[in-house]
Write an enzyme that holds these catalytic residues in place. Structure first.
Site, PDB file in Angstrom:
ATOM      1  CB  CYS A  41       0.189   1.832   4.054  1.00 53.68           C
ATOM      2  SG  CYS A  41      -1.508   1.244   3.854  1.00 53.68           S
ATOM      3  CB  CYS A  54      -0.916  -0.045   1.220  1.00 52.28           C
ATOM      4  SG  CYS A  54      -1.830   1.469   1.531  1.00 52.28           S
TER       5      CYS A  54
END
Length: 102
Positions: A32, A29
């Site tokens: 993230c 991600c």
């Protein structure tokens, strides 16, 4: 305090710590990875809160605590109860979450 959970034990941690903020993320991600340093910086500035990094891919039971459906998800818990959760890649939203439980 910053804790990186290596096991699916968020429920135990949330039950014993008064105020917890969690970042649910995954290695693939991009957002993230962008938010992780901001999360760590907030952890270093807020000694009165417990900050927890959870790998959402490896922690299905922990994900259920905050109804995680998108990443990154940030969740706050007070006295073992979910207070708020949001998906964001904005540092100011993360700061607001922290301030809500201070």
């Amino acid at each position: 305090m910053l804790i990186e959970l290596n096991e699916d034990t968020l429920q135990d941690l949330v039950a014993k710590e008064e105020k917890v903020i969690v970042q649910f993320s995954a290695s693939w991600c991009g957002n993230c990875r962008i938010m992780k340093p901001k999360f760590k910086k907030l952890a270093s500035e807020n000694d009165d809160l417990t900050f927890v990094l959870v790998d959402a891919e490896n922690s299905p039971e922990s994900r259920k605590l905050a109804n995680v459906s998108n990443l990154p998800t940030f969740a706050t818990f007070v006295n073992g109860k979910l207070v708020n959760e949001t998906q964001t890649n904005k540092a100011e939203v993360l700061t607001e979450l922290v301030n809500e439980i201070k």
